[in-house]
Design a protein around this motif. Sequence first.
Motif, PDB file in Angstrom:
ATOM      1  N   LYS A  57       0.640  -1.071  -0.373  1.00 15.22           N
ATOM      2  CA  LYS A  57       0.310   0.274  -0.421  1.00 15.22           C
ATOM      3  C   LYS A  57       0.723   1.286   0.391  1.00 15.22           C
ATOM      4  N   ARG A  58       2.074   0.976   0.410  1.00 15.99           N
ATOM      5  CA  ARG A  58       3.462   2.466   0.665  1.00 15.99           C
ATOM      6  C   ARG A  58       3.795   2.544  -0.449  1.00 15.99           C
ATOM      7  N   GLN A  59       4.011   1.343  -0.637  1.00 17.09           N
ATOM      8  CA  GLN A  59       4.863   1.219  -2.180  1.00 17.09           C
ATOM      9  C   GLN A  59       3.469   1.797  -3.606  1.00 17.09           C
ATOM     10  N   GLY A  60       2.551   1.756  -3.183  1.00 18.00           N
ATOM     11  CA  GLY A  60       1.953   2.211  -4.001  1.00 18.00           C
ATOM     12  C   GLY A  60       1.496   3.887  -3.809  1.00 18.00           C
ATOM     13  N   GLU A  61       1.659   4.283  -2.789  1.00 13.71           N
ATOM     14  CA  GLU A  61       1.326   5.549  -2.334  1.00 13.71           C
ATOM     15  C   GLU A  61       2.204   6.503  -2.934  1.00 13.71           C
ATOM     16  N   MET A  62       3.961   5.985  -2.890  1.00 19.50           N
ATOM     17  CA  MET A  62       4.973   6.525  -3.252  1.00 19.50           C
ATOM     18  C   MET A  62       4.685   6.660  -4.964  1.00 19.50           C
ATOM     19  N   ILE A  63       4.707   5.655  -5.030  1.00 19.89           N
ATOM     20  CA  ILE A  63       4.711   5.869  -6.999  1.00 19.89           C
ATOM     21  C   ILE A  63       3.859   6.954  -7.531  1.00 19.89           C
ATOM     22  N   LYS A  64       2.005   7.081  -6.321  1.00 13.43           N
ATOM     23  CA  LYS A  64       1.838   8.122  -7.347  1.00 13.43           C
ATOM     24  C   LYS A  64       1.918   9.570  -6.888  1.00 13.43           C
ATOM     25  N   GLU A  65       2.501   9.170  -5.213  1.00 13.83           N
ATOM     26  CA  GLU A  65       3.271  10.765  -4.770  1.00 13.83           C
ATOM     27  C   GLU A  65       4.357  11.324  -6.322  1.00 13.83           C
ATOM     28  N   SER A  66       5.383  10.085  -6.537  1.00 12.74           N
ATOM     29  CA  SER A  66       6.188  10.084  -7.596  1.00 12.74           C
ATOM     30  C   SER A  66       6.073  10.660  -9.002  1.00 12.74           C
ATOM     31  N   ALA A  67       4.860  10.406  -9.169  1.00 13.74           N
ATOM     32  CA  ALA A  67       3.991  10.796 -10.562  1.00 13.74           C
ATOM     33  C   ALA A  67       3.225  12.143 -10.167  1.00 13.74           C
ATOM     34  N   GLU A  68       3.508  12.749  -9.706  1.00 18.88           N
ATOM     35  CA  GLU A  68       3.174  13.981  -9.129  1.00 18.88           C
ATOM     36  C   GLU A  68       3.406  14.833  -9.148  1.00 18.88           C
ATOM     37  N   GLU A  69       4.872  14.329  -8.267  1.00 22.20           N
ATOM     38  CA  GLU A  69       6.337  15.123  -8.450  1.00 22.20           C
ATOM     39  C   GLU A  69       6.591  15.605 -10.496  1.00 22.20           C
ATOM     40  N   ILE A  70       6.793  14.626 -10.751  1.00 19.51           N
ATOM     41  CA  ILE A  70       7.305  13.799 -12.047  1.00 19.51           C
ATOM     42  C   ILE A  70       6.513  15.576 -13.246  1.00 19.51           C
ATOM     43  N   ASP A  71       5.296  15.178 -12.367  1.00 19.82           N
ATOM     44  CA  ASP A  71       4.256  16.399 -13.663  1.00 19.82           C
ATOM     45  C   ASP A  71       4.861  17.309 -13.396  1.00 19.82           C
ATOM     46  N   ALA A  72       4.874  17.518 -11.859  1.00 19.14           N
ATOM     47  CA  ALA A  72       4.913  19.499 -11.798  1.00 19.14           C
ATOM     48  C   ALA A  72       5.981  19.799 -12.138  1.00 19.14           C
ATOM     49  N   ALA A  73       7.080  19.036 -11.804  1.00 20.66           N
ATOM     50  CA  ALA A  73       8.977  19.210 -12.239  1.00 20.66           C
ATOM     51  C   ALA A  73       8.652  19.176 -14.351  1.00 20.66           C
ATOM     52  N   VAL A  74       7.849  18.408 -15.410  1.00 19.11           N
ATOM     53  CA  VAL A  74       8.157  18.669 -16.300  1.00 19.11           C
ATOM     54  C   VAL A  74       7.324  19.873 -16.284  1.00 19.11           C
ATOM     55  N   GLN A  90      17.287  21.919 -13.742  1.00 18.76           N
ATOM     56  CA  GLN A  90      17.393  20.717 -14.246  1.00 18.76           C
ATOM     57  C   GLN A  90      18.009  19.522 -12.524  1.00 18.76           C
ATOM     58  N   ALA A  91      19.059  20.086 -11.864  1.00 16.77           N
ATOM     59  CA  ALA A  91      20.121  19.755 -11.313  1.00 16.77           C
ATOM     60  C   ALA A  91      19.581  19.413 -10.171  1.00 16.77           C
ATOM     61  N   GLU A  92      18.636  20.940  -9.787  1.00 19.35           N
ATOM     62  CA  GLU A  92      18.174  20.734  -8.588  1.00 19.35           C
ATOM     63  C   GLU A  92      17.164  19.797  -8.378  1.00 19.35           C
ATOM     64  N   LEU A  93      15.800  19.055  -9.245  1.00 28.51           N
ATOM     65  CA  LEU A  93      15.333  18.468  -9.413  1.00 28.51           C
ATOM     66  C   LEU A  93      15.763  17.252  -8.975  1.00 28.51           C
ATOM     67  N   ALA A  94      16.586  17.071 -10.012  1.00 31.27           N
ATOM     68  CA  ALA A  94      17.673  15.795  -9.523  1.00 31.27           C
ATOM     69  C   ALA A  94      17.935  15.493  -8.213  1.00 31.27           C
ATOM     70  N   LYS A  95      18.439  16.010  -7.936  1.00 29.92           N
ATOM     71  CA  LYS A  95      18.317  15.806  -6.386  1.00 29.92           C
ATOM     72  C   LYS A  95      17.983  15.959  -5.757  1.00 29.92           C
ATOM     73  N   ALA A  96      17.263  16.443  -5.629  1.00 29.40           N
ATOM     74  CA  ALA A  96      15.465  16.868  -4.495  1.00 29.40           C
ATOM     75  C   ALA A  96      14.934  14.741  -4.909  1.00 29.40           C
ATOM     76  N   GLY A  97      14.848  14.930  -6.724  1.00 28.20           N
ATOM     77  CA  GLY A  97      14.027  13.314  -6.517  1.00 28.20           C
ATOM     78  C   GLY A  97      15.544  12.228  -5.926  1.00 28.20           C
ATOM     79  N   VAL A  98      16.586  12.251  -5.957  1.00 26.78           N
ATOM     80  CA  VAL A  98      17.393  11.110  -5.972  1.00 26.78           C
ATOM     81  C   VAL A  98      17.199  11.349  -3.800  1.00 26.78           C
ATOM     82  N   GLU A  99      16.688  12.523  -3.288  1.00 23.89           N
ATOM     83  CA  GLU A  99      16.546  12.267  -1.623  1.00 23.89           C
ATOM     84  C   GLU A  99      15.369  12.116  -1.486  1.00 23.89           C
ATOM     85  N   GLN A 100      14.603  11.812  -2.480  1.00 20.12           N
ATOM     86  CA  GLN A 100      13.209  11.121  -2.039  1.00 20.12           C
ATOM     87  C   GLN A 100      12.332  10.313  -2.374  1.00 20.12           C
TER      88      GLN A 100
END
Length: 144
Positions: A57-74, A90-100
């Motif tokens: 369940k938590r993995q599913g929530e994380m995938i949804k959150e990640s998709a929303e974050e990717i959409d916002a970044a694009v 782009q570097a800032e967004l990539a760093k935030a993604g890796v940290e997440q």
Amino acid sequence: MAKVDNTVFGLDFAKFVPDLGLPGFEAGALIDAQKKNLEAFSKASRLAADGFEELIKRQGEMIKESAEEIDAAVKELTTNGVPEFNPEKQAELAKAGVEQVAANTRELVELASKSGKKVFDVISKRTADSVSEIKTATPAAAKS
């Protein structure tokens, strides 16, 4: 000594298990111990299934959150649907993604560890109880 319930799944196994000809040995105690083992393994299985369900369940929530974050970044990196050249952003967004990803991985490991500990505790307690029961039910142990 208290009366031992020898029924498991509606069958009275004491009828099938003799006292093995050992003085002081009670088949009922053996059956009772095995019944407790089955109950402990059943509980451990439920805990494992619940933990797995929580993890998925938590993995599913994380995938949804990640998709929303990717959409916002694009959206943040485009103007009128055209990508902008902005290496700093782009570097800032990539760093935030890796940290997440690291934070999500840590959270999932903690969930799995917590679930595993619950299962281990049930089995560990039953093992300790079994050893204690064997010591008190065995004639040789009663003499020492």
